[in-house]
Design an enzyme around this catalytic site. Sequence first.
Site, PDB file in Angstrom:
ATOM      1  N   CYS A   1       0.841  -1.202   0.000  1.00  0.00           N
ATOM      2  CA  CYS A   1       0.000   0.000   0.000  1.00  0.00           C
ATOM      3  C   CYS A   1       0.874   1.250   0.000  1.00  0.00           C
ATOM      4  O   CYS A   1       1.327   1.702   1.051  1.00  0.00           O
ATOM      5  CB  CYS A   1      -0.938  -0.002   1.202  1.00  0.00           C
ATOM      6  SG  CYS A   1      -2.028   1.440   1.236  1.00  0.00           S
TER       7      CYS A   1
ATOM      8  N   CYS B   1      -0.524   4.121   2.010  1.00  0.00           N
ATOM      9  CA  CYS B   1      -0.343   3.987   3.468  1.00  0.00           C
ATOM     10  C   CYS B   1       1.105   4.270   3.872  1.00  0.00           C
ATOM     11  O   CYS B   1       1.355   4.925   4.872  1.00  0.00           O
ATOM     12  CB  CYS B   1      -0.669   2.570   3.940  1.00  0.00           C
ATOM     13  SG  CYS B   1      -2.144   1.853   3.241  1.00  0.00           S
ATOM     14  N   ASP B   2       2.047   3.725   3.123  1.00  0.00           N
ATOM     15  CA  ASP B   2       3.426   3.690   3.601  1.00  0.00           C
ATOM     16  C   ASP B   2       4.397   4.610   2.855  1.00  0.00           C
ATOM     17  O   ASP B   2       5.483   4.890   3.348  1.00  0.00           O
ATOM     18  CB  ASP B   2       3.971   2.251   3.500  1.00  0.00           C
ATOM     19  CG  ASP B   2       3.188   1.290   4.388  1.00  0.00           C
ATOM     20  OD1 ASP B   2       2.653   1.752   5.404  1.00  0.00           O
ATOM     21  OD2 ASP B   2       3.113   0.101   4.069  1.00  0.00           O
TER      22      ASP B   2
END
Length: 319
Positions: free
Chosen positions: A140, A143-144
């Site tokens: 992701c 997300c990261d």
Amino acid sequence: MPEKIVIIGSGPAGWTAALYAARANLNPVVYEGEPSSIMIPGGQLMYTTEVENYPGFPSGIKGPEMMDLFRKQAERFDTRIYTEDITSVDFNSHPFRLTSSENTEVEALAVIIATGARANWLNLPNEQRLAQTGGGVSACAICDGALPAYRDKLLVVVGGGDSAIEEGLYLTKFASKVIIAHRRDKLRASPIMQERAKTNTKVEFKWNSIVIDVLGEKLISGVRLQDTVTKEESDLGCGGLFIAIGHTPNTSFLNGKVELDKKGFVVTPKSWRTATSVEGVFAAGDVMDPYYKQAVSAAGTGCMASLDAERWLAHKGLA
Ligand code: NAP
């Protein structure tokens, strides 16, 4: 006595649905799932290290810690929790009947399906090891990708669909360069996304390439690629690897009892509503959302599903 509401799943959608249902005096039951090699209670966030894009946590929070807080908040209002999977459903009669992995049967007036989806991985041992230890492998980018570890590094994205392109473009904000490795010589992504990637000077493509190993001990140092045409192998140094090869929704236990789309996601026919094809059955989170796939949007639809279920129960005179 049937349960008023049973929630299946324990990610942000499931716990938010439980919180709302509990505060509406619906005395919810959550089947949070049994730990297995492909899924653990808490869902995708249990595999995420730092969550920096969930509002309310200005310094960020670890994914598992966040799920623990979600669970505690639902418990505070007397949500009952079973660490079991729901393995089959009978929606042909009402109350609905659900069977758990412990072979117990539960009857429910309303059901919320919040079983999520799992990111597809290449399933290479070193990919899994580094993904689970925060070693620079992720499924992701949204997300990261903004984490300091990925700044000014060469990053590799695997995949050729819209997600791979979108994640690759997103990563160009931080990376020195993004290489999109795709197993064919043509992208699956929509023409407009292809155009955006091809005109971005930070994006390069490695065609006909599959990742066959991930290099590095504690932190990723590179990937081993294989050319799908010549079978030649080569190493490419990188500071991060993002797998974007699709998601698989956790819907096999529904066994065709609820309408699914062609990829297996639960269909919610009315826009901005969480009702499914079965009256009294609602869906929330990644199991019905192949598009946004974010913790905060999953929590939002969990809230919506709970309110939809509460209104439906009241309308039917069931609660
Ligand atoms: P997808 O369209 O199914 O694409 C998956 C990609 O991964 C494909 O290019 C596929 O290669 C590749 N792949 C699959 N398994 C692989 C493996 N084992 N090894 C290497 N490569 C593998 O999935 P998605 O990109 O996540 O998109 C899902 C849906 O969301 C699509 O409908 C998409 O349009 C939509 N979406 C839209 C946007 C947007 O419009 N902004 C953004 C994200 C997603 P092949 O091409 O060779 O099959």
